[in-house]
Design an enzyme around this catalytic site. Sequence first.
Site, PDB file in Angstrom:
ATOM      1  N   ARG A  36       0.824  -1.217   0.000  1.00 25.96           N
ATOM      2  CA  ARG A  36       0.000   0.000   0.000  1.00 25.96           C
ATOM      3  C   ARG A  36       0.856   1.265   0.000  1.00 25.96           C
ATOM      4  O   ARG A  36       0.456   2.284  -0.565  1.00 25.96           O
ATOM      5  CB  ARG A  36      -0.943  -0.002   1.214  1.00 25.96           C
ATOM      6  N   LYS A 197     -17.997 -18.205   3.857  1.00 21.49           N
ATOM      7  CA  LYS A 197     -19.431 -18.104   4.113  1.00 21.49           C
ATOM      8  C   LYS A 197     -20.239 -17.456   3.009  1.00 21.49           C
ATOM      9  O   LYS A 197     -19.852 -16.423   2.465  1.00 21.49           O
ATOM     10  CB  LYS A 197     -19.650 -17.306   5.403  1.00 21.49           C
ATOM     11  N   GLY A 354      -9.928  -8.957   0.804  1.00 19.85           N
ATOM     12  CA  GLY A 354      -9.618  -9.907   1.879  1.00 19.85           C
ATOM     13  C   GLY A 354      -8.415 -10.785   1.633  1.00 19.85           C
ATOM     14  O   GLY A 354      -7.322 -10.299   1.353  1.00 19.85           O
ATOM     15  N   GLY A 377     -12.266  -4.471   2.011  1.00 16.12           N
ATOM     16  CA  GLY A 377     -13.700  -4.187   2.093  1.00 16.12           C
ATOM     17  C   GLY A 377     -14.221  -3.339   0.949  1.00 16.12           C
ATOM     18  O   GLY A 377     -15.338  -3.554   0.466  1.00 16.12           O
TER      19      GLY A 377
HETATM   20  C1  3PG Z   1      -8.584  -1.676   5.017  1.00 13.48           C
HETATM   21  O1  3PG Z   1      -7.560  -2.045   5.575  1.00 13.48           O
HETATM   22  O2  3PG Z   1      -9.377  -2.446   4.470  1.00 13.48           O
HETATM   23  C2  3PG Z   1      -8.838  -0.198   4.930  1.00 13.48           C
HETATM   24  O3  3PG Z   1      -7.736   0.511   5.365  1.00 13.48           O
HETATM   25  C3  3PG Z   1     -10.080   0.157   5.705  1.00 13.48           C
HETATM   26  O4  3PG Z   1      -9.913  -0.164   7.054  1.00 13.48           O
HETATM   27  P1  3PG Z   1     -11.173  -0.425   7.974  1.00 13.48           P
HETATM   28  O5  3PG Z   1     -11.736  -1.759   7.539  1.00 13.48           O
HETATM   29  O6  3PG Z   1     -10.650  -0.460   9.379  1.00 13.48           O
HETATM   30  O7  3PG Z   1     -12.158   0.677   7.735  1.00 13.48           O
HETATM   31 MG    MG Z   2     -10.988  -3.736   6.469  1.00 13.54          MG
END
Ligand code: 3PG
Ligand code: MG
Length: 396
Positions: A36, A197, A354, A377
Site C-alpha cells: 500500500r 461463508k 480480503g 472491504g
Molecule cells: C482496510 O484495511 O481495508 C482499509 O484501510 C479500511 O480499514 P477499515 O476496515 O478499518 O475501515
Molecule cells: Mg478492512
Amino acid sequence: MAFKTLEDIDFAGRTALVRVDINVPMADGRVTDATRIERILPTIRHITQAGGKAVLLAHFDRPKGQRVPEMSLSLVRPALEAALGKPVAFAEDCIGIPAKKAVAAMEPGDVLLLENTRFHAGEEKNDKMLAAGMAALGDVFVNDAFSAAHRAHASTAGVAELMLNCAGRLMEAELTALEKALDKPERPVAAVVGGAKVSTKLDLLSNLIRRVDHLIIGGGMANTFLVAQDVEIGKSLAERDMTDTARDILDRATAQGCTIHLPCDIVVAREFAAGAASETVPVNECPADAMILDAGPDTVAAITKLLGDCRTLVWNGPLGAFEIAPFDMATNAAARAAAELTAAGHLVSVAGGGDTVAALNKAGVADRFSYVSTAGGAFLEWLEGKTLPGVAALED
Ligand code: 3PG
Ligand code: MG
C-alpha cells in the site's frame, strides 16, 4: 469518469491534502507488507515534483476515537521514508495547532504525515467540524485511498465536499481496472468467488449473477451450495440455515443467464492440519466422517478450460483452505492458469478483497494478473454494486 485527476490541478506552490491508505500490516514494529505504501508513491511524487507540498492524511487500524500509541502513524513513517527515499515530517495531530505548525514549516516538494485520523471520534462519524479542521490545512484535496473509499468518514468523504478535489493515481488505477472488469468488460466474463461463508457474500453473489456469464464458487461457501443441491458433504463446514438462500441464488442465476460452477471433485481429509492424509473423490462421494478442504484436479481442469473461453475474470477469495498445504492446490493451480492466460493476452484478470491478495501472492502469480487491488472491504462493496462514499464525494 466524472471527477478531476492530478492532471487537472496545478500543484505549484500549493498545499495538497492527500488521503492515502497506509493501513499496512505490522509485526514487531515493522511493516510486513509495504504494497500500500509503494502504490501511493506516484501520487506523492507527482505533487512534489510539480512544486507542491504533500500533506498525508490517513487512518491506521481501529483506535475508535482514542489516542492509542500502538496505532500511531509515527510507526509507519520509517517505512514511508524508506519507500519515498526522503525524509517525511510528522505532526502529532491531523488538525489544530500541531498540524498547522507542521504545514507552515514545509517547503515546496516536502512531505508531511499527519497523525491517525481515527484518534478523533469525529472521523468515523464524518463530523463536519473535524472535516473543516482538515480542509483548513490545504488548498486542494487529493483522494488516493480507494481501499478506504467504502467509509463515509471525515477524511474520505467529508473533507472532499469542502475543497477543490481530485483523484490520485492509485484511485484512478483502481477505478479504471474495476470498470474494465465489471462495468464495460469484454465478454464472456467469469468471476471466481471463494471464502468461508455465503452469508457474508450474499449481496456480492446477487450482484455478480446479474453481471457475469460464469460464476465459479469455491471454498467453504461451495459446501452450502452443495447441500442446497442435496449433496452429502460429511463433516464439512457449511451454513445449513443458508441453503434456501443458496437455492434462490442458483434459480436466479439460471433466470439471468449466469452459469454457476461448483466443484465436480473434492479433496477430503479427516483433520484440518498441514500434510493431513487426504484423498480426492467425486463431489457426491464425500465420506461421512471427512470434510471437504479443497477442490480436486478435475475441477481445476474444468475451470482452466472455462477461463480459456472467457475474456475477463474477476477473482475474490480462495477455492480451498489455501493457508495449509496440500489444500492450496486448486487455488494455486487455477490462479496460475489465470495468470498464464493473462500473460498470453487472452484474459483481463482483476483480483482483490480480503484473503485474495495473500492467496495470489502465495501462488506467486499476483504480478501476472492484469490488476490486483490493494482494497479489502472496498473491493467487496464495489463487487456488491454499491456506491463508495469516498468516490462519490469526488464526482464533479
Ligand atoms: C482496510 O484495511 O481495508 C482499509 O484501510 C479500511 O480499514 P477499515 O476496515 O478499518 O475501515
Ligand atoms: Mg478492512
